[in-house]
Structure formats: structure tokens, C-alpha cells
Scaffold this active site. Structure first.
Site, PDB file in Angstrom:
ATOM      1  N   CYS A  19       8.382 -36.876 -24.728  1.00 42.17           N
ATOM      2  CA  CYS A  19       8.389 -37.412 -23.365  1.00 42.17           C
ATOM      3  C   CYS A  19       9.302 -36.589 -22.463  1.00 42.17           C
ATOM      4  O   CYS A  19       8.993 -36.360 -21.298  1.00 42.17           O
ATOM      5  CB  CYS A  19       8.863 -38.862 -23.351  1.00 42.17           C
ATOM      6  SG  CYS A  19       7.788 -39.973 -24.274  1.00 42.17           S
ATOM      7  N   CYS A  25      -1.463 -38.626 -26.431  1.00 42.01           N
ATOM      8  CA  CYS A  25      -0.247 -39.441 -26.531  1.00 42.01           C
ATOM      9  C   CYS A  25      -0.206 -40.479 -25.421  1.00 42.01           C
ATOM     10  O   CYS A  25       0.651 -41.345 -25.408  1.00 42.01           O
ATOM     11  CB  CYS A  25       1.013 -38.581 -26.550  1.00 42.01           C
ATOM     12  SG  CYS A  25       1.343 -37.696 -25.029  1.00 42.01           S
TER      13      CYS A  25
END
Length: 142
Positions: free
Chosen positions: A103, A34
Site C-alpha cells: 500500500c 489487490c
């Protein structure tokens, strides 16, 4: 993708950016897939996190969640910091798009990783206290 004002504010003017030279604990989590990598530094006095800084290589949401999470644990006890969930960070930012929730998970894991390192340096096994650090499991879902 719509970001809240708080996300934009923490991205544009992130708090606690940098590193602590003589940190008591350093945590690094991330996932090349990611592309988000977070490094967190903590200073501990007694059991209070007196200072915390971070360096994040990643998207705006990763920077914003790092900024908010570090702000939330500054001045907190280790116990309080370990109880900080990614959900609380997301709420403090007035929400995140679903694709960016990982996140906030990364920010939570970075804090745990830094606290783990702190205990390891004290000669204490961190796992019973901190638990296992998942290396951004949410990222594998993408």
C-alpha cells in the site's frame, strides 16, 4: 493484524481527501488484483507542490498511507516529493504489517504518477526525471 496508532488515526481521519478541480497533475495507480486504487491530484506553483489531494479505493492501510504521503509532500518541492520513499511513509506511520507494505509502494507510485502527468502537461518528457512508473509491482508478489 496490528496497526499503529498513527495508521489508525490516518485511516479514521485521513487528511487531504478529495480532488482538485484544476489540478496541475493527476496520477492514478492501482491494481485490480489487490483491489487498491489511488488517485492523486497535485497543484504546483514554481516547483513547489502547494496542494495535494487523493481519493483511494482500498483497505485502511491504503487510505492511511495516502493520507500520510500527501501530508509529507504538501509544501515540498517536486524534487523532494520524488525522493519520498515508501519506507519513509511506513516509518512516519510507525510501521505497517508486512502484508500491507504494498500500500505504501502504491502511495509512492501515485505521487510519481501525478508528477509525471504534471510534466507531460508542461510538454516535458517525465521519464528522465521521474523514471518509469511501476503499476504496483509489489501486488504481483501476492
Amino acid at each position: 493484524m496490528l496497526y499503529s496508532e498513527k495508521v489508525m488515526e490516518n485511516f479514521a481521519n485521513p487528511k487531504n481527501v478529495g480532488e482538485i478541480e484544476d489540478a496541475d497533475g493527476i496520477g492514478e495507480v492501482g491494481n485490480a488484483k489487490c483491489g487498491d486504487i489511488m488517485k492523486m491530484y497535485i497543484k504546483v506553483d514554481g516547483d513547489v507542490i502547494t496542494d495535494v489531494k487523493f481519493k483511494t479505493f482500498g483497505c485502511g492501510a491504503a487510505i492511511a498511507t495516502s493520507s500520510m504521503a500527501t501530508d509529507m509532500i504538501k509544501g515540498a518541492t517536486i524534487d523532494q516529493a520524488l525522493k519520498l520513499t515508501n519506507r519513509a511513509v511506513v516509518e512516519a506511520l510507525d510501521g505497517l504489517p508486512p502484508a500491507k507494505i504494498h500500500c505504501s509502494v502504491l502511495a509512492e507510485q501515485a505521487i510519481k504518477s501525478a508528477i509525471s502527468d504534471y510534466y507531460t502537461r508542461q510538454g516535458i518528457d517525465p521519464e528522465p526525471i521521474v523514471g518509469k512508473i511501476n503499476d504496483c509491482e509489489a501486488c504481483h508478489a501476492h
